[in-house]
Write a protein that holds these residues in place. Structure first.
Motif, short mmCIF file in Angstrom:
data_model
loop_
_atom_site.label_atom_id
_atom_site.label_comp_id
_atom_site.label_asym_id
_atom_site.label_seq_id
_atom_site.Cartn_x
_atom_site.Cartn_y
_atom_site.Cartn_z
N CYS A 190 4.05 -7.56 -1.79
CA CYS A 190 5.25 -6.88 -1.27
C CYS A 190 5.60 -5.66 -2.11
O CYS A 190 5.94 -4.58 -1.57
CB CYS A 190 6.43 -7.85 -1.26
N ILE A 191 5.52 -5.80 -3.42
CA ILE A 191 5.88 -4.69 -4.31
C ILE A 191 4.91 -3.52 -4.14
O ILE A 191 5.31 -2.35 -4.09
CB ILE A 191 5.91 -5.18 -5.77
N ILE A 192 3.61 -3.84 -4.07
CA ILE A 192 2.61 -2.77 -3.89
C ILE A 192 2.86 -2.02 -2.59
O ILE A 192 2.83 -0.78 -2.53
CB ILE A 192 1.19 -3.36 -3.91
N ALA A 193 3.12 -2.76 -1.52
CA ALA A 193 3.36 -2.12 -0.22
C ALA A 193 4.61 -1.24 -0.26
O ALA A 193 4.60 -0.09 0.23
CB ALA A 193 3.49 -3.18 0.86
N GLN A 194 5.68 -1.75 -0.85
CA GLN A 194 6.93 -0.99 -0.89
C GLN A 194 6.77 0.29 -1.70
O GLN A 194 7.18 1.38 -1.27
CB GLN A 194 8.04 -1.88 -1.49
N GLN A 195 6.13 0.19 -2.86
CA GLN A 195 5.95 1.37 -3.70
C GLN A 195 4.96 2.35 -3.06
O GLN A 195 5.13 3.57 -3.16
CB GLN A 195 5.47 0.95 -5.09
N GLY A 196 3.90 1.81 -2.43
CA GLY A 196 2.95 2.69 -1.76
C GLY A 196 3.58 3.47 -0.62
O GLY A 196 3.36 4.69 -0.48
N ILE A 197 4.38 2.80 0.20
CA ILE A 197 5.06 3.47 1.31
C ILE A 197 6.04 4.52 0.78
O ILE A 197 6.13 5.63 1.33
CB ILE A 197 5.79 2.42 2.19
N PHE A 198 6.75 4.16 -0.27
CA PHE A 198 7.73 5.10 -0.84
C PHE A 198 7.08 6.39 -1.30
O PHE A 198 7.65 7.48 -1.16
CB PHE A 198 8.44 4.42 -2.01
N GLN A 199 5.86 6.31 -1.84
CA GLN A 199 5.18 7.50 -2.32
C GLN A 199 4.46 8.24 -1.18
O GLN A 199 4.46 9.47 -1.12
CB GLN A 199 4.16 7.12 -3.41
N LEU A 200 3.81 7.49 -0.27
CA LEU A 200 2.99 8.13 0.77
C LEU A 200 3.82 8.75 1.89
O LEU A 200 3.35 9.64 2.60
CB LEU A 200 2.02 7.09 1.37
N VAL A 201 5.07 8.28 2.07
CA VAL A 201 5.89 8.81 3.16
C VAL A 201 6.20 10.29 2.95
O VAL A 201 6.45 11.02 3.90
CB VAL A 201 7.19 7.98 3.30
N ARG A 202 6.15 10.76 1.70
CA ARG A 202 6.41 12.17 1.42
C ARG A 202 5.34 13.07 2.06
O ARG A 202 5.61 14.22 2.41
CB ARG A 202 6.42 12.42 -0.08
N PHE A 203 4.12 12.52 2.16
CA PHE A 203 3.01 13.31 2.68
C PHE A 203 2.68 12.97 4.14
O PHE A 203 1.67 13.42 4.68
CB PHE A 203 1.76 13.09 1.83
N GLY A 204 3.51 12.13 4.73
CA GLY A 204 3.26 11.70 6.10
C GLY A 204 2.02 10.86 6.23
O GLY A 204 1.38 10.85 7.29
N ALA A 205 1.68 10.13 5.17
CA ALA A 205 0.45 9.32 5.15
C ALA A 205 0.77 7.85 5.00
O ALA A 205 0.02 7.11 4.35
CB ALA A 205 -0.45 9.80 4.02
N THR A 206 1.86 7.40 5.61
CA THR A 206 2.28 6.01 5.48
C THR A 206 1.19 5.01 5.90
O THR A 206 1.01 3.98 5.22
CB THR A 206 3.55 5.76 6.31
N PRO A 207 0.41 5.23 6.97
CA PRO A 207 -0.61 4.24 7.35
C PRO A 207 -1.65 3.97 6.27
O PRO A 207 -2.28 2.91 6.26
CB PRO A 207 -1.25 4.86 8.61
N PHE A 208 -1.84 4.92 5.37
CA PHE A 208 -2.83 4.72 4.32
C PHE A 208 -2.43 3.65 3.32
O PHE A 208 -3.24 3.27 2.45
CB PHE A 208 -3.12 6.04 3.60
#
Length: 383
Positions: A190-208
């Motif tokens: 859960c933590i990895i997913a939350q932090q990954g989404i938080f960082q990737l959403v800036r670049f519009g790359a949430t699916p990654f």
């Protein structure tokens, strides 16, 4: 003789006689703890009433002498000697002489502190640490050789294999360890997913984030978290169990009965670790992926169908196998360190606690080192 006269005859007494340069203190009565205050007082009088060169403590009339009396008299002799007087005991019975020798008074002198440079002390400590690490590596390799030899004996003589012990250890390591490993792995996912989404959403790359979770969990975090938890949970238990058996001399009793402690105690535990850790790694990876999927759904608006389809595209069989291949080697390292530390326990609770702590620290350190070596190896062969 009345009771009062009898008691008076038992009290410690001193009579000082002078003859030239010699002073003789004739002792009588009971020089025991019962008359501790009087014994101390008379001893002080002897030490004060001595102005000559040679002093003799005559014990011929001493009826009883215990540890306290002997210690006070020997202390008095040392005090007289410290003032330049030659003080000796005379006419002591063999029993009294033995007691005087055993309780010989010793002054406590402060040890002279040798001044060292802090840099030198640091280098000395570093050298000792490196030397100790080298000894640990050599001991581990030697113990691995003994383990392989014992395993070959068990293979060539199957009746010596203790299947019941292996099953029991599997229950303790794998079955009873599932709840805590699932919980922690789920939360880490859960933590990895939350932090990954938080960082990737800036670049519009949430699916990654799905690629991130799948590769990171299956290749590294699943096996690493499981190994660390097993080292802290089961490794410490192995060290404590074998160490307590060493303290109670149960391991020596096994040898007396003609049994090999490695075959009886160590092989079942290490086999259970080698079998159980890959199973726990698989369960931990599934739990972490589930946690990542739930968080991605809630926090990143990635539906379970999209998550699973993208996970299948991002993760290949080699990614899954990397984590599973590491698990038996990490289990072997944890088992060797835990059992070796248990066998090194001495006969005190302090030693047991120290070796249990050392077992957990060394096992976690070696697990991380081994994970790094595997990462470099798989990167080199592009697997």
């Amino acid at each position: 003789m009345s009771v009062a006269q009898s008691t008076l005859a038992q009290e410690p007494q001193v009579r000082i006689e002078r003859s030239g340069d010699h002073v003789t203190a004739k002792l009588a009565g009971h020089w025991t703890a019962e008359y501790a205050a009087l014994v101390e007082s008379l001893a002080d009088e002897i030490a004060v009433d001595s102005g000559q060169h040679h002093f003799i403590l005559d014990l011929s009339q001493v009826q009883r002498l215990d540890t306290l009396g002997a210690w006070v008299l020997d202390r008095t002799r040392h005090e007289l000697g410290g003032r330049g007087l030659a003080a000796d005991f005379a006419n002591a019975s063999p029993e009294q002489q033995i007691l005087l020798d055993e309780v010989a008074y010793r002054g406590f002198q402060e040890q002279t502190k040798v001044k060292h440079s802090k840099i030198v002390d640091f280098l000395v400590d570093m050298g000792k640490s490196v030397s100790g690490a080298g000894r640990d590596v050599i001991d581990g390799i030697a113990f691995l050789g003994e383990l392989v030899a014992a395993l070959l004996r068990v293979i060539t003589h199957p009746r010596r294999f203790r299947g019941t012990a292996v099953v029991n250890q599997l229950e303790q390591i794998a079955y009873r360890g599932v709840p805590i490993i699932v919980l922690i792995s789920f939360l880490v996912g859960c933590i990895i997913a939350q932090q990954g989404i938080f960082q990737l959403v800036r670049f519009g790359a949430t699916p990654f984030v799905v690629d991130l979770i799948g590769i990171l969990v299956l290749r590294e975090l699943g096996v690493l978290l499981t190994s660390i938890m097993v080292a802290g949970r089961s490794g410490s238990a192995f060290t404590a169990e074998i160490g307590s058996m060493k303290m109670r001399e149960e391991i020596d009793a096994l040898r007396v009965m003609g049994l090999d402690p490695i075959e009886v105690l160590i092989i079942p535990r290490i086999l259970a670790l080698v079998i159980g850790l890959p199973l726990l790694t698989f369960i931990a990876s599934i739990a972490a992926l589930t946690g990542g999927g739930v968080t991605s759904w809630i926090y990143g608006d990635i539906s379970p169908d999209v998550f699973l389809s993208r996970l299948r595209a991002a993760v290949g069989m080699n990614t899954f196998m990397v984590g599973i291949i590491k698990a038996p080697f990490m289990a072997l390292v944890i088992g060797i360190i835990a059992t070796l530390e248990g066998l090194a326990v001495a006969g005190s609770a302090e030693s047991l606690g120290r070796h249990v702590t050392s077992s957990v620290v060394k096992a976690i350190f070696m697990v991380i080192v081994l994970d790094g070596l595997f990462a470099m190896f798989f990167a080199a062969i592009r697997y």
